[in-house]
Design an enzyme around this catalytic site. Structure first.
Site, PDB file in Angstrom:
ATOM      1  N   HIS A   1       0.982  -1.044  -0.267  1.00  0.00           N
ATOM      2  CA  HIS A   1      -0.244  -0.478  -0.281  1.00  0.00           C
ATOM      3  C   HIS A   1       0.950   0.995   0.199  1.00  0.00           C
ATOM      4  CE1 HIS A   1      -3.640   2.324   0.850  1.00  0.00           C
ATOM      5  NE2 HIS A   1      -3.019   2.500   1.767  1.00  0.00           N
TER       6      HIS A   1
ATOM      7  N   TYR B   1       4.335   0.705  -3.561  1.00  0.00           N
ATOM      8  CA  TYR B   1       4.403  -0.063  -4.479  1.00  0.00           C
ATOM      9  C   TYR B   1       5.243  -0.559  -5.278  1.00  0.00           C
ATOM     10  CZ  TYR B   1       0.523   4.405  -4.334  1.00  0.00           C
ATOM     11  OH  TYR B   1       0.042   4.475  -3.378  1.00  0.00           O
TER      12      TYR B   1
ATOM     13  N   SER C   1      -7.894   4.841  -2.278  1.00  0.00           N
ATOM     14  CA  SER C   1      -8.774   3.579  -2.452  1.00  0.00           C
ATOM     15  C   SER C   1      -9.424   3.759  -0.704  1.00  0.00           C
ATOM     16  CB  SER C   1      -7.881   2.626  -3.699  1.00  0.00           C
ATOM     17  OG  SER C   1      -7.434   1.679  -2.498  1.00  0.00           O
ATOM     18  N   HIS C   2     -10.101   2.843  -0.102  1.00  0.00           N
ATOM     19  CA  HIS C   2     -10.000   2.596   1.131  1.00  0.00           C
ATOM     20  C   HIS C   2     -10.656   1.631   1.289  1.00  0.00           C
ATOM     21  CE1 HIS C   2      -9.339   4.060   5.601  1.00  0.00           C
ATOM     22  NE2 HIS C   2      -8.176   4.232   5.126  1.00  0.00           N
TER      23      HIS C   2
ATOM     24  N   ARG D   1      -7.499  15.656   3.769  1.00  0.00           N
ATOM     25  CA  ARG D   1      -6.121  15.515   4.368  1.00  0.00           C
ATOM     26  C   ARG D   1      -5.053  15.722   3.069  1.00  0.00           C
ATOM     27  NH1 ARG D   1      -7.582  12.096   8.267  1.00  0.00           N
ATOM     28  NH2 ARG D   1      -5.977  10.784   7.325  1.00  0.00           N
TER      29      ARG D   1
ATOM     30  N   GLU E   1      -2.694   4.336  13.213  1.00  0.00           N
ATOM     31  CA  GLU E   1      -2.909   5.148  11.906  1.00  0.00           C
ATOM     32  C   GLU E   1      -4.047   6.226  12.820  1.00  0.00           C
ATOM     33  OE1 GLU E   1      -3.562   2.739   8.425  1.00  0.00           O
ATOM     34  OE2 GLU E   1      -1.513   2.114   8.124  1.00  0.00           O
TER      35      GLU E   1
END
Length: 761
Positions: free
Chosen positions: A67, A70, A115-116, A137, A334
């Site tokens: 994530h 890459y 994406s989430h 953000r 996070e």
């Protein structure tokens, strides 16, 4: 994660310091549990010349995750830079938190989609809400004020019980967070397909506006400058969340990963936005980074790596919600609504005063050093000593094996031309109603009505229009339009062409509003990179999108890659979602999609061929996916865009609507229902009514022309070589395809608008 004989930390736990790690090379470490491969762990040891401390291992594991790093996609993403078209409008490109383009009059616009996906399956509301929060953000970190969001969504079968769990939560999360921020939601998509069962795609886009001089970048420059963490306190929520969840194959049989999903607070984010923008405008910020995936690990390593020196951080100074957190947990957390700023010493007091004004917690946690190392301390002991570039930018790069899957030829050979099709007007009428009431083609107002589309007062186009449009200057009317598109069915049939088709449709949607397409952001949603077939799909889609962007002159400014989108062995359709941003000099000249005035002449622009591979009709009527997708001619798309933009600018078109999923009849029905006006349509001589109505040939649009402009419009089309056929007139209260069938708008509306509320209401 600590070994023996480390110094005592909080709660009596042993502290794994850098010195202790050097003395205890054989200590077992949970590298596999943190998502690292054996060779990656060995590479970390080689870089450091010793085993990593527990805190260092935490940082490398999240920053080297798929994530964040890459690592499987970098070799293919290079094409977006290598093939990028020249663009005078591009101010900030790939590599920063979001791309920035010049839209004229001194304004710049930044936009990005991310994406989430996996968090939104585990915890739909919070997964989707924090997806919106994170992308917002990114935008404020560039120095821009967010002005709108969008949400391209993909779910499993509409009638599946789990879709009834996931979709309402996702929609509520997007609406709840975005509405509380006071940001209009101006577009997106909702697609249903069983391939997304167990792995929905929740992509979020944000767009922001600033002046050219307000652009800020993520870098820690200036020895002695202070590093300030501000926003929400750090807690245990989201530890390894987005980075770990999005970097492995999701297995529904594993224990729930619910604790790894972040928890959002939109009211805290609103304060963070205002606080950050005021600090920017006061000239107090040297560099800035939002804390999203990988949290402090990402913010500190990227700021230091992008700067001119090193950085020293004191973890004891990080404001915590949970005093029991270890250094590893603080670095991996996070927790949402946090940012990191680099501020000159003489400006720290003013920065902290602004934070206090907005009731935002802010703490100096470190400073920029004249070295080249990122050093992090806990209780006075050094727990991290790394070259930040090795964490943030020099992770593994894989050239994964890929191969065209053996089933691809058979899939393409399964041409829908063999399928039974409507034989007369009665069957055509039934097919139209079935299409318009199917979950994918039905109205999505039950969903979009949960979003505030007009807050702030600058939205001029919103769903179900072809593209969203925002006014950014009240005096001149300067505005921007955005559209997102991506057809996973097309991409499954041919990922190269599928990516080109996604760009073409988004480009066409923006042009249909009257805006000139400028730039692209993308969210590339694919299966496991360890599967050669999925990796081939990804490679082909990257090649297709890069080639198409080059040809259309729309550079990719940034975006997101989401891999491991599969449950067990079943991957989602390859789904490249493409967002296109365009500029319009005066939003008063925008073109809506609605037929509004009787007597308007309806023209079909472009050529229609028998193209049904991956079509909505083949899915609705037969549950079929096969053949090849429609042919895409990007020069025709460019020409069509020029026609639509000129017609809007010069007042020749009262309405325009792109033709895509569902073909001409879908576009006609939507324009009729949007304006509450019927249409009389004539099938051209020699044309097959079924092909005329349902084909998904590309490079086409529907336009409504006032009679006074017909000659000027047709002359323009003829001069530019654009096929333009007058196919009907706006008239009455029915969609009347003469000689075939008539559908009263009341019946059409009932079919089109009842499906989604009946499924989810």
């Amino acid at each position: 994660m600590s070994g023996e004989n480390g110094k005592n930390g909080k709660n009596g736990r042993n502290l794994d310091t850098v010195e202790h790690a050097a003395r205890t090379p054989d200590t077992e470490q949970p590298w596999a549990e943190l998502g690292l491969k054996r060779d990656e762990y060995d590479r970390v040891r080689e870089i450091l010349g010793r085993r990593p401390t527990g805190a260092e291992l935490a940082m490398y594991s999240v920053m080297w995750s798929e994530h964040c790093s890459y690592k499987s996609s970098k070799v293919h993403l290079k094409q977006f830079g290598d093939k990028a078209p020249h663009s005078d409008a591009l101010l900030v490109g790939i590599g920063e938190q979001a791309g920035v383009v010049d839209v004229g009059q001194g304004y710049a616009v930044t936009f990005k989609v991310e994406s989430h996906n996996h968090p939104s399956y585990v915890e739909p509301y919070q997964g989707a809400a924090t997806g919106i929060g994170g992308i917002v953000r990114d935008i404020i970190a560039m120095g821009a004020r967010p002005v709108a969001v969008m949400d391209p969504l993909r779910f499993g079968a509409a009638d599946h019980p789990d879709t009834k769990r996931v979709l309402p939560g996702v929609v509520a999360g997007i609406g709840g967070y975005g509405n509380c921020l006071g940001l209009p939601n101006i577009g997106g998509e909702v697609v249903f397909d069983s391939c997304y069962q167990g792995n929905p795609l929740v992509n979020a886009l944000c767009v922001g506006v600033m002046k050219h001089e307000d652009i800020h970048l993520a870098k820690a420059a200036g020895t002695g400058n202070k590093v300030i963490l501000y926003g929400a306190r750090t807690g245990g929520d989201g530890i390894g969340g987005a980075s770990i969840l999005a970097s492995e194959t999701f297995d529904s049989e594993k224990p729930s990963k619910r604790p790894a999903v972040q928890v959002g607070d939109p009211f805290q984010e609103k304060l963070l936005i205002e606080c950050t923008l005021e600090a920017f405008h006061a000239g107090l910020v040297t560099g800035i980074q939002d804390l999203g995936a990988a949290g402090l690990s990402c913010a500190t390593s990227e700021l230091a790596s992008n700067g001119s020196g090193g950085m020293r951080v004191e973890l004891d100074d990080v404001p915590l919600r949970d005093s029991s957190l270890s250094p590893e947990e603080i670095l991996m957390s996070e927790s949402q609504e946090r940012m990191c700023a680099v501020v000159e010493p003489g400006k720290v007091a003013d920065f902290l005063a602004i934070c206090e004004k907005w009731e935002v917690t802010a703490t100096v946690i470190g400073e920029v050093t004249d070295g080249e190392r990122l050093e992090i301390y806990w209780h006075g002991e050094r727990v991290v000593d790394v070259d930040p570039r090795t964490v943030a930018h020099e992770g593994p790069v894989y050239e994964r094996p890929y191969a065209r899957p053996g089933w691809q030829d058979a899939l393409q050979a399964d041409d829908p031309a063999r399928l039974p099709r409507p034989a007369d007007g009665k069957e055509l009428r039934a097919a139209v109603l079935a299409l318009l009431s199917s979950p994918n083609q039905a109205a999505k107002s039950w969903i979009t009505d949960q979003y505030d589309r007009y807050v702030l007062g600058d939205t001029v186009l919103a769903p179900p229009e072809d593209g969203g449009m925002i006014r950014i200057d009240a005096e001149t009317g300067l505005g921007v339009a955005l559209a997102t598109d991506g057809n996973g069915r097309y991409a499954k049939l041919d990922p190269y062409e599928g990516a080109r088709l996604a760009l073409a449709e988004a480009y066409r949607n923006v042009a249909a509003t009257g805006a000139r397409p400028l730039a692209v952001t993308d969210c590339l949603n694919f299966g496991s990179p360890e599967d050669p077939a999925a990796m081939w799909q990804f490679a082909e889609a990257c090649r297709g999108l890069a080639d198409a962007c080059h040809q259309l002159g729309t550079p990719v400014t940034g975006g997101n890659v989401s891999l491991y989108n599969q449950t067990g062995e079943a991957a989602v359709h390859p789904t490249p979602v493409v967002g296109v941003l365009g500029v319009i000099d005066d939003v008063a000249r925008r073109t809506p999609m609605a037929f509004r005035d009787e007597g308007q002449l309806i023209y079909l622009l472009g050529d229609t061929a028998e193209e049904f591979g991956g079509s909505a009709w083949s899915q609705v009527a037969h549950g079929h996916l096969g053949g090849t997708p429609p042919r895409v001619d990007l020069e025709r798309e460019r020409l069509l865009g020029e026609i639509l933009i000129a017609a809007s600018r010069d007042g020749m078109a009262d309405a325009a609507h792109d033709i895509s999923d569902g073909g001409l009849v879908q576009a006609l029905a939507e324009s009729c229902l949007r304006g509450g006006k019927g249409a009389r349509i004539v099938v051209p001589d020699g044309a097959d009514p079924f092909v005329f109505l349902f084909s998904e040939s590309q490079g086409r649009a529907l336009v409504a022309i006032p009679r006074s402009e017909e000659v000027r419009f047709t002359d323009m089309c003829a001069a530019r070589g654009m096929p333009a056929a007058r196919i009907g007139v706006v008239d009455g209260g029915s969609l009347d395809v003469q000689g075939q069938f008539a559908l009263p708008l009341s019946e059409l509306r009932a079919a089109h608008e009842s499906t989604i509320p009946e499924l989810f209401g």
